[in-house]
Design a protein around this motif. Structure first.
Motif, short mmCIF file in Angstrom:
data_model
loop_
_atom_site.label_atom_id
_atom_site.label_comp_id
_atom_site.label_asym_id
_atom_site.label_seq_id
_atom_site.Cartn_x
_atom_site.Cartn_y
_atom_site.Cartn_z
N CYS A 61 17.26 3.86 -5.80
CA CYS A 61 17.61 3.27 -4.51
C CYS A 61 16.43 3.17 -3.54
CB CYS A 61 18.74 4.05 -3.86
SG CYS A 61 18.33 5.76 -3.49
N VAL A 62 15.29 3.75 -3.89
CA VAL A 62 14.12 3.71 -3.01
C VAL A 62 13.41 2.37 -3.16
CG1 VAL A 62 11.85 4.73 -2.56
CG2 VAL A 62 13.82 6.21 -2.99
N LYS A 63 13.16 1.71 -2.02
CA LYS A 63 12.49 0.41 -2.02
C LYS A 63 10.98 0.60 -2.17
CE LYS A 63 14.60 -2.88 -1.16
NZ LYS A 63 15.27 -3.79 -2.07
N HIS A 64 10.40 -0.16 -3.09
CA HIS A 64 8.94 -0.21 -3.23
C HIS A 64 8.59 -1.51 -3.93
CE1 HIS A 64 8.95 1.02 -7.53
NE2 HIS A 64 10.01 1.73 -7.16
N GLY A 65 7.45 -2.07 -3.55
CA GLY A 65 7.05 -3.35 -4.12
C GLY A 65 7.79 -4.54 -3.54
N ASP A 66 8.55 -4.33 -2.50
CA ASP A 66 9.30 -5.40 -1.84
C ASP A 66 8.57 -5.72 -0.53
OD1 ASP A 66 11.12 -6.87 -0.24
OD2 ASP A 66 12.85 -5.92 -1.21
#
Length: 75
Positions: free
Chosen positions: A36-41
């Protein structure tokens, strides 16, 4: 409030003398494995670790992450 993503600041501490760069590297590597952790967005900053304070007995960090509340965590 229509966005399902929220920013969380999670404090944690380590003892004095701990390698700050290594703390950042390990924590960010671990948190990127959480679905659920956002990264690369490009809409959300990647996870960050900040040195927030020099405590009486420890270095106090904050993990700053964006979390997608619609993503289910297995388990």
């Amino acid at each position: 409030y229509n966005d399902a993503c929220r920013r969380f600041k999670i404090p944690f501490d380590t003892e004095y003398g701990t390698d700050k760069s290594l703390v950042r590297e390990i924590v960010i590597e671990a948190v990127k494995k959480i679905p659920c952790v956002k990264h690369g967005d490009p809409r959300y900053p990647d996870p960050q670790v900040w040195l927030a304070q020099l405590g009486d007995n420890s270095l106090i960090f904050e993990l700053v992450v964006w979390v997608d509340l619609h993503v289910k965590i297995p388990g």
